[in-house]
Design a protein around this motif. Sequence first.
Motif, PDB file in Angstrom:
ATOM      1  N   PRO A 204       0.813  -1.233   0.000  1.00 49.03           N
ATOM      2  CA  PRO A 204       0.000   0.000   0.000  1.00 49.03           C
ATOM      3  C   PRO A 204       0.843   1.279   0.000  1.00 49.03           C
ATOM      4  O   PRO A 204       0.321   2.364   0.043  1.00 49.03           O
ATOM      5  N   GLY A 205       2.182   1.151   0.022  1.00 43.79           N
ATOM      6  CA  GLY A 205       3.076   2.315   0.113  1.00 43.79           C
ATOM      7  C   GLY A 205       3.641   2.409   1.515  1.00 43.79           C
ATOM      8  O   GLY A 205       2.927   2.194   2.499  1.00 43.79           O
ATOM      9  N   ALA A 206       4.946   2.754   1.617  1.00 45.62           N
ATOM     10  CA  ALA A 206       5.604   2.761   2.931  1.00 45.62           C
ATOM     11  C   ALA A 206       5.031   3.846   3.842  1.00 45.62           C
ATOM     12  O   ALA A 206       4.852   3.630   5.039  1.00 45.62           O
ATOM     13  N   GLU A 207       4.723   5.015   3.279  1.00 42.83           N
ATOM     14  CA  GLU A 207       4.189   6.097   4.124  1.00 42.83           C
ATOM     15  C   GLU A 207       2.800   5.739   4.645  1.00 42.83           C
ATOM     16  O   GLU A 207       2.438   6.092   5.770  1.00 42.83           O
ATOM     17  N   ARG A 208       2.032   5.008   3.850  1.00 37.39           N
ATOM     18  CA  ARG A 208       0.717   4.550   4.309  1.00 37.39           C
ATOM     19  C   ARG A 208       0.892   3.601   5.499  1.00 37.39           C
ATOM     20  O   ARG A 208       0.206   3.712   6.515  1.00 37.39           O
ATOM     21  N   VAL A 209       1.858   2.668   5.380  1.00 34.47           N
ATOM     22  CA  VAL A 209       2.094   1.715   6.477  1.00 34.47           C
ATOM     23  C   VAL A 209       2.580   2.460   7.717  1.00 34.47           C
ATOM     24  O   VAL A 209       2.137   2.188   8.831  1.00 34.47           O
ATOM     25  N   ARG A 210       3.472   3.457   7.508  1.00 36.45           N
ATOM     26  CA  ARG A 210       3.951   4.259   8.654  1.00 36.45           C
ATOM     27  C   ARG A 210       2.759   4.934   9.338  1.00 36.45           C
ATOM     28  O   ARG A 210       2.604   4.865  10.563  1.00 36.45           O
ATOM     29  N   ALA A 211       1.883   5.509   8.554  1.00 40.38           N
ATOM     30  CA  ALA A 211       0.725   6.239   9.116  1.00 40.38           C
ATOM     31  C   ALA A 211      -0.204   5.288   9.865  1.00 40.38           C
ATOM     32  O   ALA A 211      -0.885   5.682  10.813  1.00 40.38           O
ATOM     33  N   LEU A 212      -0.191   4.038   9.460  1.00 42.89           N
ATOM     34  CA  LEU A 212      -1.072   3.045  10.099  1.00 42.89           C
ATOM     35  C   LEU A 212      -0.396   2.371  11.288  1.00 42.89           C
ATOM     36  O   LEU A 212      -0.918   1.406  11.838  1.00 42.89           O
ATOM     37  N   GLY A 213       0.797   2.878  11.642  1.00 43.35           N
ATOM     38  CA  GLY A 213       1.444   2.358  12.850  1.00 43.35           C
ATOM     39  C   GLY A 213       2.579   1.390  12.611  1.00 43.35           C
ATOM     40  O   GLY A 213       3.098   0.784  13.543  1.00 43.35           O
ATOM     41  N   GLY A 214       2.950   1.208  11.348  1.00 39.44           N
ATOM     42  CA  GLY A 214       4.077   0.318  11.048  1.00 39.44           C
ATOM     43  C   GLY A 214       3.608  -1.096  10.703  1.00 39.44           C
ATOM     44  O   GLY A 214       2.455  -1.472  10.939  1.00 39.44           O
ATOM     45  N   LEU A 215       4.547  -1.887  10.182  1.00 38.27           N
ATOM     46  CA  LEU A 215       4.198  -3.202   9.630  1.00 38.27           C
ATOM     47  C   LEU A 215       3.750  -4.172  10.720  1.00 38.27           C
ATOM     48  O   LEU A 215       2.864  -5.006  10.503  1.00 38.27           O
ATOM     49  N   HIS A 216       4.310  -4.055  11.931  1.00 38.75           N
ATOM     50  CA  HIS A 216       3.907  -4.976  13.010  1.00 38.75           C
ATOM     51  C   HIS A 216       2.420  -4.868  13.280  1.00 38.75           C
ATOM     52  O   HIS A 216       1.702  -5.860  13.342  1.00 38.75           O
ATOM     53  N   ARG A 217       1.952  -3.606  13.424  1.00 33.91           N
ATOM     54  CA  ARG A 217       0.532  -3.409  13.724  1.00 33.91           C
ATOM     55  C   ARG A 217      -0.297  -3.721  12.485  1.00 33.91           C
ATOM     56  O   ARG A 217      -1.342  -4.357  12.575  1.00 33.91           O
ATOM     57  N   PHE A 218       0.226  -3.303  11.319  1.00 33.83           N
ATOM     58  CA  PHE A 218      -0.537  -3.483  10.061  1.00 33.83           C
ATOM     59  C   PHE A 218      -0.879  -4.958   9.854  1.00 33.83           C
ATOM     60  O   PHE A 218      -2.010  -5.296   9.516  1.00 33.83           O
TER      61      PHE A 218
ATOM     62  N   PRO B 242      20.272   3.456  -2.156  1.00 31.37           N
ATOM     63  CA  PRO B 242      20.589   2.999  -0.787  1.00 31.37           C
ATOM     64  C   PRO B 242      19.833   3.804   0.277  1.00 31.37           C
ATOM     65  O   PRO B 242      19.266   3.239   1.219  1.00 31.37           O
ATOM     66  N   GLU B 243      19.769   5.125   0.100  1.00 32.98           N
ATOM     67  CA  GLU B 243      19.085   5.968   1.088  1.00 32.98           C
ATOM     68  C   GLU B 243      17.579   5.712   1.081  1.00 32.98           C
ATOM     69  O   GLU B 243      16.954   5.538   2.138  1.00 32.98           O
ATOM     70  N   ARG B 244      17.000   5.649  -0.128  1.00 31.64           N
ATOM     71  CA  ARG B 244      15.538   5.524  -0.203  1.00 31.64           C
ATOM     72  C   ARG B 244      15.096   4.154   0.330  1.00 31.64           C
ATOM     73  O   ARG B 244      14.116   4.057   1.078  1.00 31.64           O
ATOM     74  N   SER B 245      15.854   3.117   0.014  1.00 31.53           N
ATOM     75  CA  SER B 245      15.511   1.776   0.524  1.00 31.53           C
ATOM     76  C   SER B 245      15.572   1.758   2.050  1.00 31.53           C
ATOM     77  O   SER B 245      14.684   1.216   2.720  1.00 31.53           O
ATOM     78  N   THR B 246      16.603   2.391   2.603  1.00 33.80           N
ATOM     79  CA  THR B 246      16.756   2.425   4.059  1.00 33.80           C
ATOM     80  C   THR B 246      15.622   3.224   4.707  1.00 33.80           C
ATOM     81  O   THR B 246      15.047   2.810   5.719  1.00 33.80           O
ATOM     82  N   HIS B 247      15.243   4.348   4.080  1.00 34.70           N
ATOM     83  CA  HIS B 247      14.147   5.167   4.628  1.00 34.70           C
ATOM     84  C   HIS B 247      12.816   4.423   4.545  1.00 34.70           C
ATOM     85  O   HIS B 247      11.996   4.482   5.471  1.00 34.70           O
ATOM     86  N   ILE B 248      12.603   3.675   3.457  1.00 33.82           N
ATOM     87  CA  ILE B 248      11.357   2.906   3.308  1.00 33.82           C
ATOM     88  C   ILE B 248      11.270   1.845   4.399  1.00 33.82           C
ATOM     89  O   ILE B 248      10.234   1.682   5.063  1.00 33.82           O
ATOM     90  N   GLN B 249      12.377   1.152   4.642  1.00 30.20           N
ATOM     91  CA  GLN B 249      12.369   0.105   5.678  1.00 30.20           C
ATOM     92  C   GLN B 249      12.164   0.714   7.055  1.00 30.20           C
ATOM     93  O   GLN B 249      11.532   0.135   7.931  1.00 30.20           O
ATOM     94  N   HIS B 250      12.625   1.951   7.232  1.00 23.59           N
ATOM     95  CA  HIS B 250      12.404   2.658   8.502  1.00 23.59           C
ATOM     96  C   HIS B 250      10.924   2.999   8.662  1.00 23.59           C
ATOM     97  O   HIS B 250      10.332   2.813   9.731  1.00 23.59           O
ATOM     98  N   ALA B 251      10.312   3.424   7.559  1.00 19.13           N
ATOM     99  CA  ALA B 251       8.874   3.761   7.586  1.00 19.13           C
ATOM    100  C   ALA B 251       8.035   2.526   7.921  1.00 19.13           C
ATOM    101  O   ALA B 251       7.016   2.609   8.605  1.00 19.13           O
ATOM    102  N   LEU B 252       8.507   1.374   7.451  1.00 16.45           N
ATOM    103  CA  LEU B 252       7.806   0.109   7.742  1.00 16.45           C
ATOM    104  C   LEU B 252       8.036  -0.329   9.179  1.00 16.45           C
ATOM    105  O   LEU B 252       7.332  -1.206   9.677  1.00 16.45           O
ATOM    106  N   ASP B 253       9.019   0.307   9.841  1.00 16.63           N
ATOM    107  CA  ASP B 253       9.412  -0.055  11.217  1.00 16.63           C
ATOM    108  C   ASP B 253       9.980  -1.474  11.276  1.00 16.63           C
ATOM    109  O   ASP B 253       9.707  -2.249  12.208  1.00 16.63           O
ATOM    110  N   ALA B 254      10.761  -1.826  10.281  1.00 15.68           N
ATOM    111  CA  ALA B 254      11.410  -3.158  10.251  1.00 15.68           C
ATOM    112  C   ALA B 254      12.326  -3.306  11.459  1.00 15.68           C
ATOM    113  O   ALA B 254      13.064  -2.379  11.801  1.00 15.68           O
ATOM    114  N   THR B 255      12.292  -4.466  12.085  1.00 19.14           N
ATOM    115  CA  THR B 255      13.204  -4.734  13.200  1.00 19.14           C
ATOM    116  C   THR B 255      14.630  -4.857  12.664  1.00 19.14           C
ATOM    117  O   THR B 255      15.574  -4.318  13.239  1.00 19.14           O
ATOM    118  N   ILE B 256      14.747  -5.566  11.538  1.00 21.88           N
ATOM    119  CA  ILE B 256      16.050  -5.756  10.882  1.00 21.88           C
ATOM    120  C   ILE B 256      15.940  -5.192   9.472  1.00 21.88           C
ATOM    121  O   ILE B 256      15.090  -5.631   8.685  1.00 21.88           O
TER     122      ILE B 256
END
Length: 373
Positions: free
Chosen positions: A69-83, A128-142
């Motif tokens: 659904p897009g990384a910013e959408r997942v961030r807004a919804l509380g991250g991938l764990h909650r999603f 490299p930067e955009r991939s890292t920022h996207i994974q941060h938006a998803l709240d990836a543990t690793i």
Amino acid sequence: MSTAFRWTGQARFGRARAGHLHTAHGMVPTPTFMPVGTAGTVKAMTMDAVRATGAGIVLGNTYHLMLRPGAERVRALGGLHRFMDWPGPILTDSGGFQVMSLGALRKLDQDGVTFSSHIDGAKHRLTPERSTHIQHALDATITMCFDECPALPAPPETIAQSMRLSMRWAARCRAAFVPRQGYAQYGIIQGGTEPDLRAESVRALTDIGFEGYAIGGLAVGEGQELMFATLDATVPLIPDDSPRYLMGVGTPDDLLGAVERGVDMFDCVMPTRAGRTARAYTERGTLNLRNARHAGDTRPISPHCDCLACARHSRAYLHHLFRANEILGPMLLTWHNLAYYQRLMRGLRAAIIDGSLDVHAAWLRAQWAMEDW
Ligand SMILES: O=c1[nH]cnc2cc3nc(NCCN4CCOCC4)[nH]c3cc12
Ligand SMILES: [Zn+2]
């Protein structure tokens, strides 16, 4: 009690090791197999079912999630764990491998990759930067580094240039990473099947410094013998107290050989993909449950399995579900296959701890060679 991300050793058997991965989202015993949850779901499974198989950590694909659904959408919804309602650790890949392997129309340059979405053809760019920022938006543990995985076979010079590009990208990923207590970023070792290039890659990544190290660039058609030879040359160079993750691997026999060589973490689509195509993993190899020989078989898929399919249903029922193209077929068989992979990992872990990995390995290999029950 520190919640710092770390791997702690518990037992050794030769180069194999059993331990614990401590993360912000809980502790995972290793060696561990990560079910692939591509688009925020382990296909055909509820997350309760994934948990019931014994999984501790799952993988999410950045490529799929950034498109929908897009990384910013997942961030807004509380991250991938909650999603996806998964409280345990989540490892996200960087998206690079999927872009290259999905064959999406893409253009690779020294700074990143430009590609068209396989969903709607829209243009996207990963760096490299955009991939890292996207994974941060998803709240990836690793968070995984953005890298390039070269197709094999390839001339050593091509492998060297690709590896050095990935090492430059790794430094950019590390600079873009936001350190958080209990979170991690893994560097990805490249270098094809060339021991000297693998050594150069390990040095480059450990000079930068990551919380864990993945062995990339394998399971791309090189074959098991070359994969194992590359592990023999590479794994001993990785800092002993760092977790090691072999990407995209593999069959049960691959997992056994890689655990024997010191690998702690794995991910592979095989058990889930096979679950959707009527292929069942058992202690005696695999079964094609669409085969007519199962039509009247009242036995469970495996007598050693505690999954829902084996506890409540027969091979005949699974055969019927797949012949009838019923959704319950892939659901039950995916559950079974993931339960088999988790049981295999638990068995390897127990054998390392009780000092019987050699006997256990011989027993597994003998069983895999036997005819179905
Ligand atoms: O260097 C890599 N960098 C980042 N991600 C990866 C993912 C990878 N996945 C595989 N192999 C997957 C093999 N699968 C086996 C089952 O069928 C689908 C393909 N090799 C991989 C290498 C890399
Ligand atoms: Zn089962």
